[in-house]
Design a protein around this motif. Structure first.
Motif, PDB file in Angstrom:
ATOM      1  N   GLY A 216       0.767  -1.236   0.000  1.00  0.00           N
ATOM      2  CA  GLY A 216       0.000   0.000   0.000  1.00  0.00           C
ATOM      3  C   GLY A 216       0.800   1.290   0.000  1.00  0.00           C
ATOM      4  O   GLY A 216       0.250   2.359   0.299  1.00  0.00           O
ATOM      5  N   ARG A 217       2.077   1.236  -0.348  1.00  0.00           N
ATOM      6  CA  ARG A 217       2.899   2.452  -0.356  1.00  0.00           C
ATOM      7  C   ARG A 217       4.115   2.252  -1.245  1.00  0.00           C
ATOM      8  O   ARG A 217       4.467   1.121  -1.606  1.00  0.00           O
ATOM      9  CB  ARG A 217       3.376   2.790   1.058  1.00  0.00           C
ATOM     10  N   TRP A 218       4.781   3.361  -1.564  1.00  0.00           N
ATOM     11  CA  TRP A 218       6.057   3.323  -2.270  1.00  0.00           C
ATOM     12  C   TRP A 218       7.159   2.902  -1.300  1.00  0.00           C
ATOM     13  O   TRP A 218       7.054   3.112  -0.092  1.00  0.00           O
ATOM     14  CB  TRP A 218       6.391   4.698  -2.848  1.00  0.00           C
ATOM     15  N   GLY A 219       8.210   2.307  -1.837  1.00  0.00           N
ATOM     16  CA  GLY A 219       9.340   1.920  -1.007  1.00  0.00           C
ATOM     17  C   GLY A 219      10.184   3.113  -0.600  1.00  0.00           C
ATOM     18  O   GLY A 219      10.199   4.148  -1.269  1.00  0.00           O
ATOM     19  N   LYS A 220      10.872   2.971   0.517  1.00  0.00           N
ATOM     20  CA  LYS A 220      11.813   3.983   0.989  1.00  0.00           C
ATOM     21  C   LYS A 220      13.223   3.533   0.602  1.00  0.00           C
ATOM     22  O   LYS A 220      13.566   2.364   0.791  1.00  0.00           O
ATOM     23  CB  LYS A 220      11.713   4.135   2.512  1.00  0.00           C
ATOM     24  N   PRO A 221      14.058   4.439   0.085  1.00  0.00           N
ATOM     25  CA  PRO A 221      15.403   4.037  -0.359  1.00  0.00           C
ATOM     26  C   PRO A 221      16.189   3.252   0.678  1.00  0.00           C
ATOM     27  O   PRO A 221      16.887   2.289   0.333  1.00  0.00           O
ATOM     28  CB  PRO A 221      16.069   5.378  -0.690  1.00  0.00           C
ATOM     29  N   GLU A 222      16.062   3.617   1.950  1.00  0.00           N
ATOM     30  CA  GLU A 222      16.837   2.930   2.982  1.00  0.00           C
ATOM     31  C   GLU A 222      16.425   1.471   3.160  1.00  0.00           C
ATOM     32  O   GLU A 222      17.158   0.676   3.777  1.00  0.00           O
ATOM     33  CB  GLU A 222      16.716   3.666   4.322  1.00  0.00           C
ATOM     34  N   GLU A 223      15.275   1.086   2.595  1.00  0.00           N
ATOM     35  CA  GLU A 223      14.836  -0.300   2.723  1.00  0.00           C
ATOM     36  C   GLU A 223      15.605  -1.251   1.805  1.00  0.00           C
ATOM     37  O   GLU A 223      15.421  -2.463   1.875  1.00  0.00           O
ATOM     38  CB  GLU A 223      13.329  -0.390   2.450  1.00  0.00           C
ATOM     39  N   LEU A 224      16.480  -0.709   0.980  1.00  0.00           N
ATOM     40  CA  LEU A 224      17.373  -1.526   0.163  1.00  0.00           C
ATOM     41  C   LEU A 224      18.755  -1.677   0.789  1.00  0.00           C
ATOM     42  O   LEU A 224      19.573  -2.477   0.320  1.00  0.00           O
ATOM     43  CB  LEU A 224      17.524  -0.909  -1.236  1.00  0.00           C
ATOM     44  N   SER A 225      19.035  -0.904   1.828  1.00  0.00           N
ATOM     45  CA  SER A 225      20.400  -0.828   2.358  1.00  0.00           C
ATOM     46  C   SER A 225      20.921  -2.164   2.868  1.00  0.00           C
ATOM     47  O   SER A 225      22.071  -2.535   2.626  1.00  0.00           O
ATOM     48  CB  SER A 225      20.458   0.206   3.488  1.00  0.00           C
ATOM     49  N   GLY A 226      20.089  -2.892   3.593  1.00  0.00           N
ATOM     50  CA  GLY A 226      20.539  -4.162   4.159  1.00  0.00           C
ATOM     51  C   GLY A 226      20.960  -5.152   3.091  1.00  0.00           C
ATOM     52  O   GLY A 226      21.981  -5.843   3.229  1.00  0.00           O
ATOM     53  N   LEU A 227      20.185  -5.243   2.017  1.00  0.00           N
ATOM     54  CA  LEU A 227      20.525  -6.156   0.930  1.00  0.00           C
ATOM     55  C   LEU A 227      21.831  -5.741   0.262  1.00  0.00           C
ATOM     56  O   LEU A 227      22.682  -6.591  -0.046  1.00  0.00           O
ATOM     57  CB  LEU A 227      19.393  -6.183  -0.097  1.00  0.00           C
ATOM     58  N   ILE A 228      22.018  -4.444   0.040  1.00  0.00           N
ATOM     59  CA  ILE A 228      23.230  -3.960  -0.612  1.00  0.00           C
ATOM     60  C   ILE A 228      24.465  -4.309   0.223  1.00  0.00           C
ATOM     61  O   ILE A 228      25.485  -4.783  -0.305  1.00  0.00           O
ATOM     62  CB  ILE A 228      23.142  -2.443  -0.850  1.00  0.00           C
ATOM     63  N   VAL A 229      24.395  -4.078   1.530  1.00  0.00           N
ATOM     64  CA  VAL A 229      25.534  -4.387   2.395  1.00  0.00           C
ATOM     65  C   VAL A 229      25.805  -5.890   2.391  1.00  0.00           C
ATOM     66  O   VAL A 229      26.968  -6.327   2.320  1.00  0.00           O
ATOM     67  CB  VAL A 229      25.287  -3.872   3.825  1.00  0.00           C
ATOM     68  N   TYR A 230      24.762  -6.698   2.447  1.00  0.00           N
ATOM     69  CA  TYR A 230      24.941  -8.146   2.398  1.00  0.00           C
ATOM     70  C   TYR A 230      25.638  -8.577   1.112  1.00  0.00           C
ATOM     71  O   TYR A 230      26.616  -9.346   1.143  1.00  0.00           O
ATOM     72  CB  TYR A 230      23.590  -8.857   2.521  1.00  0.00           C
ATOM     73  N   LEU A 231      25.162  -8.093  -0.028  1.00  0.00           N
ATOM     74  CA  LEU A 231      25.741  -8.497  -1.306  1.00  0.00           C
ATOM     75  C   LEU A 231      27.180  -8.023  -1.466  1.00  0.00           C
ATOM     76  O   LEU A 231      27.955  -8.625  -2.205  1.00  0.00           O
ATOM     77  CB  LEU A 231      24.884  -7.964  -2.469  1.00  0.00           C
ATOM     78  N   ALA A 232      27.534  -6.947  -0.775  1.00  0.00           N
ATOM     79  CA  ALA A 232      28.903  -6.431  -0.840  1.00  0.00           C
ATOM     80  C   ALA A 232      29.837  -7.128   0.140  1.00  0.00           C
ATOM     81  O   ALA A 232      31.060  -7.003   0.028  1.00  0.00           O
ATOM     82  CB  ALA A 232      28.903  -4.926  -0.559  1.00  0.00           C
ATOM     83  N   SER A 233      29.297  -7.881   1.068  1.00  0.00           N
ATOM     84  CA  SER A 233      30.083  -8.448   2.167  1.00  0.00           C
ATOM     85  C   SER A 233      30.615  -9.832   1.829  1.00  0.00           C
ATOM     86  O   SER A 233      30.219 -10.472   0.855  1.00  0.00           O
ATOM     87  CB  SER A 233      29.219  -8.533   3.424  1.00  0.00           C
ATOM     88  N   ASP A 234      31.509 -10.325   2.707  1.00  0.00           N
ATOM     89  CA  ASP A 234      32.042 -11.680   2.558  1.00  0.00           C
ATOM     90  C   ASP A 234      30.954 -12.733   2.723  1.00  0.00           C
ATOM     91  O   ASP A 234      31.072 -13.843   2.200  1.00  0.00           O
ATOM     92  CB  ASP A 234      33.142 -11.930   3.597  1.00  0.00           C
ATOM     93  N   LEU A 235      29.882 -12.396   3.452  1.00  0.00           N
ATOM     94  CA  LEU A 235      28.831 -13.369   3.727  1.00  0.00           C
ATOM     95  C   LEU A 235      28.077 -13.816   2.476  1.00  0.00           C
ATOM     96  O   LEU A 235      27.423 -14.861   2.490  1.00  0.00           O
ATOM     97  CB  LEU A 235      27.831 -12.787   4.736  1.00  0.00           C
ATOM     98  N   SER A 236      28.155 -13.038   1.402  1.00  0.00           N
ATOM     99  CA  SER A 236      27.406 -13.372   0.182  1.00  0.00           C
ATOM    100  C   SER A 236      28.246 -14.165  -0.811  1.00  0.00           C
ATOM    101  O   SER A 236      27.888 -14.261  -1.988  1.00  0.00           O
ATOM    102  CB  SER A 236      26.909 -12.088  -0.488  1.00  0.00           C
TER     103      SER A 236
END
Length: 253
Positions: A216-236
């Motif tokens: 029911g709403r548009w996404g907030k840019p910060e709601e992508l931050s966790g995924l970006i950090v994960y994909l950039a990290s050794d854990l991915s």
């Protein structure tokens, strides 16, 4: 949470001076990475870097570059490596959307969208990956779109370019898997950014979007931050060739 830290890593975010790109740069910097952000406007790039340094305390570099020009892309990559000593993370974020019916779509507009959204990530990877191969480590995150998987009217060039970027992501992942380089695509749905203001400010178009979003709403840019950090990290390190959709449930319907 220490496994998500990016201390000692250096990241390059194209189009990282506003909207989602700036949010990605902030997230990586907060996780400890040194970040470089690009814009065709040198002043804009420098101001964004200053903001990131002030907010996070991490090293930040503003680079003026046109990501449709391979010579400028090569100079951009060398500038980042020369400043930070390495280049570990590339986020191909720069993008453009020109909305027109197919029969009204001029060739110049079509070429601009394809060059910016699809050719530029190809060129940026060509310039950056040799540095990653030397390190035997790299993370490439291509910012595609849910419109690379579904279609909307008047988005012929955009949908085509983002669908192509998802396929390019998969080929890159296969070619560089043995060099410690992962390549994944993030496919955002409707997020409240500058690029989408024209839609959000149109009551009829805005209602169409909200009606297709189960949350029911548009996404907030910060709601992508966790995924970006994960994909950039050794854990991915075991995740490559994927296209992750974050769209408020639009494509689940």
């Amino acid at each position: 949470m220490s496994d998500f830290r990016l201390d000692g890593k250096a990241a390059l975010i194209t189009g990282g001076c506003q909207g989602l790109g700036l949010e990605f740069a902030r997230a990586l910097a907060k996780a400890g990475a040194a970040v470089a952000v690009t814009s065709r406007d040198e002043g804009k790039a420098q101001r964004a870097a200053e903001t990131i340094r002030a907010e996070t305390g991490s090293g930040a570099l503003g680079v003026a570059a046109d990501v449709t020009d391979y010579g400028q892309i090569q100079a951009m990559a060398e500038s980042v490596v020369g400043t930070f000593g390495r280049l570990d993370i590339l986020i191909n974020n720069a993008g453009i959307n020109i909305r027109k019916p197919i029969l009204d779509y001029d060739e110049e507009s079509w070429d601009l969208v394809q060059t910016t959204n699809l050719k530029a990530p190809f060129l940026c990877a060509k310039a950056v990956v040799p540095h990653m191969i030397k390190q035997q480590f790299g993370r490439i995150i291509n910012i595609a779109s849910m419109l690379g998987t579904i279609a909307l009217p008047e988005r012929a060039a955009y949908c085509s370019s983002k669908g192509g970027l998802i396929q390019l992501t998969k080929v890159m992942a296969l070619e560089w898997a043995q060099q410690g380089i992962t390549v994944n695509a993030v496919c955002p749905g409707p997020f409240a950014t500058e690029l989408n203001q024209v839609v959000m400010n149109n009551p009829e178009a805005n209602r169409f979007f909200l009606d297709h979003l189960p949350v029911g709403r548009w996404g907030k840019p910060e709601e992508l931050s966790g995924l970006i950090v994960y994909l950039a990290s050794d854990l991915s390190s075991f995740m490559t060739g994927s296209a992750i959709v974050i769209d408020g449930g639009w494509t689940a319907d």
